[in-house]
Design an enzyme around this catalytic site. Structure first.
Site, PDB file in Angstrom:
ATOM      1  N   ASP A 172       0.829  -1.204   0.000  1.00 11.47           N
ATOM      2  CA  ASP A 172       0.000   0.000   0.000  1.00 11.47           C
ATOM      3  C   ASP A 172       0.865   1.255   0.000  1.00 11.47           C
ATOM      4  O   ASP A 172       1.521   1.569   0.999  1.00 11.47           O
ATOM      5  CB  ASP A 172      -0.915  -0.001   1.222  1.00 11.47           C
ATOM      6  CG  ASP A 172      -1.983   1.083   1.164  1.00 11.47           C
ATOM      7  OD1 ASP A 172      -2.016   1.846   0.173  1.00 11.47           O
ATOM      8  OD2 ASP A 172      -2.789   1.174   2.109  1.00 11.47           O
ATOM      9  N   ASP A 372      -1.110   5.569  -6.845  1.00 12.52           N
ATOM     10  CA  ASP A 372      -1.607   4.679  -5.806  1.00 12.52           C
ATOM     11  C   ASP A 372      -1.521   3.232  -6.268  1.00 12.52           C
ATOM     12  O   ASP A 372      -2.042   2.873  -7.328  1.00 12.52           O
ATOM     13  CB  ASP A 372      -3.056   5.035  -5.460  1.00 12.52           C
ATOM     14  CG  ASP A 372      -3.634   4.138  -4.380  1.00 12.52           C
ATOM     15  OD1 ASP A 372      -2.861   3.687  -3.503  1.00 12.52           O
ATOM     16  OD2 ASP A 372      -4.855   3.879  -4.400  1.00 12.52           O
TER      17      ASP A 372
END
Length: 397
Positions: A172, A372
């Site tokens: 992440d 992301d």
């Protein structure tokens, strides 16, 4: 300001050559239909389409679903669920950039059924010291065990020879606090996972932080009080999902020659919401001081790269440090820093279609674009999207 190889940081969706059908509509525009069967994963993992670079730390990276995944026993989400997750993820990033409070966004009841923290590409690492006893029995299937052992062997090590317990992490880039589920961890409030649970009491190198330690007092918004003079943490994600427990340190091992001693992370004993990917935790790579990148800055220079597999039938890889590649094989671009130090961004300058630039000025992209690792669909400002759509519709290809 670090320079990061954009070749690996840009999240792209690659489609392999697949059967297509050309159709001419009534208005003479041509459309391409892609046979859905060509996009489905194969029955077995096909290995690496792109060979990982040599002489540098890397670990296998896989889609969470498909034959290469260590989470292959987990239920595969539908396309509608994936798209809805993507939108919630983007909404959460926008919320955090606007300094709203995580978990307080206006969610409908149906949104509660889509937990955004359950998605993302996964990697392996070992948590715990040499004295941590091996698990008596792995909780996953035999196929899962073969996937994990094959991935570890491909990375140049055998998982059984490394200290600690093997854990599967969701990668992440948009969060700062790494965490893993720790015993005691009843289900619920913890979630089932494919790996054996990490037990800090059985690892001689694990160490809690006192509540007055600089590490604990520096947790800021992630601090969650004190229990028996042990530092507590809590992370609330944009969808309202949260993890909480003790904040500790222990050995994190990627392979036989690359380990992070005294790695700081959340030892999760309770959750709210649903982490149903069956991963053990999240390996946070954000720009905050708690992330893996910040903790290993002196060794790896706050540089990482990853290659996302073209489909779930293949494996990719995750790299810490500068790739040992010829400079001609990648390009660099300055990173944009946001008010939220967590996020990585770039300045998009222009878009071309068929070699022709779109008539969109650079001011349209002035706010910067967030990179992301867990968002699949690229999003553009309305002006840029409309110009891009018009350009595709006007072409014969």
């Amino acid at each position: 300001m670090p320079l990061v190889p954009s070749l690996f940081l840009l999240l792209l969706l690659h489609l392999s050559c697949s059967p297509t059908v050309q159709l001419a509509a009534a208005d003479e525009h041509k459309y391409t239909l892609v046979a859905m069967s060509s996009l489905k994963p194969k029955a077995t993992c096909s290995g690496y389409r792109v060979s990982p670079p040599q002489n540098i730390t890397w670990v296998p990276l896989n889609h969470p679903h498909g034959p290469c995944s260590p989470l292959s026993d987990a239920a595969t989400p539908s396309l509608a669920e994936l798209l809805h997750h993507d939108q919630l993820r983007v909404d959460g990033i926008h919320m955090r950039l606007s300094n709203d409070t995580p978990g307080d966004s206006k969610k409908t009841q149906s949104d509660q059924n889509y937990q955004t923290e359950s998605y993302g590409n996964v990697v392996h690492a070992h948590v715990g010291g040499a004295g941590h006893p091996p698990p008596l029995k792995h909780q996953g299937s035999s196929q899962l065990r073969r996937n994990i052992d094959a991935s570890a062997a491909a990375a140049g090590s055998r998982s059984s020879s490394l200290p600690g317990v093997l854990q599967t992490f969701v990668l992440d880039t948009a969060s700062d606090v790494p965490w893993v589920q720790c015993l005691p961890c009843p289900i619920p409030p913890c979630h089932p996972q494919v790996d054996s649970f990490y037990d800090p009491s059985r690892s001689p190198s694990s160490a809690p932080f006192s509540c007055t330690s600089p590490t604990c007092t520096g947790l800021g918004t992630y601090a969650n009080g004190c229990v028996n003079n042990q530092c507590q943490y809590r992370v609330v994600y944009p969808d309202g999902t949260s993890t909480s427990g003790s904040y500790i340190a222990d050995l994190l091992t990627f392979d036989a020659s690359n380990a992070v001693p005294s790695f700081k992370f959340g030892c999760s004993h309770a959750e709210q919401g649903s982490f149903d990917s069956r991963a053990a935790g999240i390996l946070a790579l954000g720009g905050g001081p708690e992330s893996l990148l910040s903790q290993t800055a002196s060794r790896y220079g706050k540089v990482f790269a990853y290659c996302i597999p073209a489909s779930s039938s293949y494996s990719g890889f995750f790299i810490l440090g500068v790739p040992s590649l010829a400079s001609s094989r990648y390009v660099v671009t300055p990173m944009v820093r946001f008010s939220q130090a967590t996020f990585y961004g770039v300045r998009l300058r222009a878009i071309t279609v068929g070699g022709q630039p779109l008539g969109v000025g650079p001011t349209v992209f002035a706010a910067g674009s967030v990179l992301d690792s867990r968002t699949d669909i690229t999003r553009l400002p309305p002006t840029a999207y409309q110009a891009l759509r018009a350009a595709f519709r006007s072409t014969d290809h």
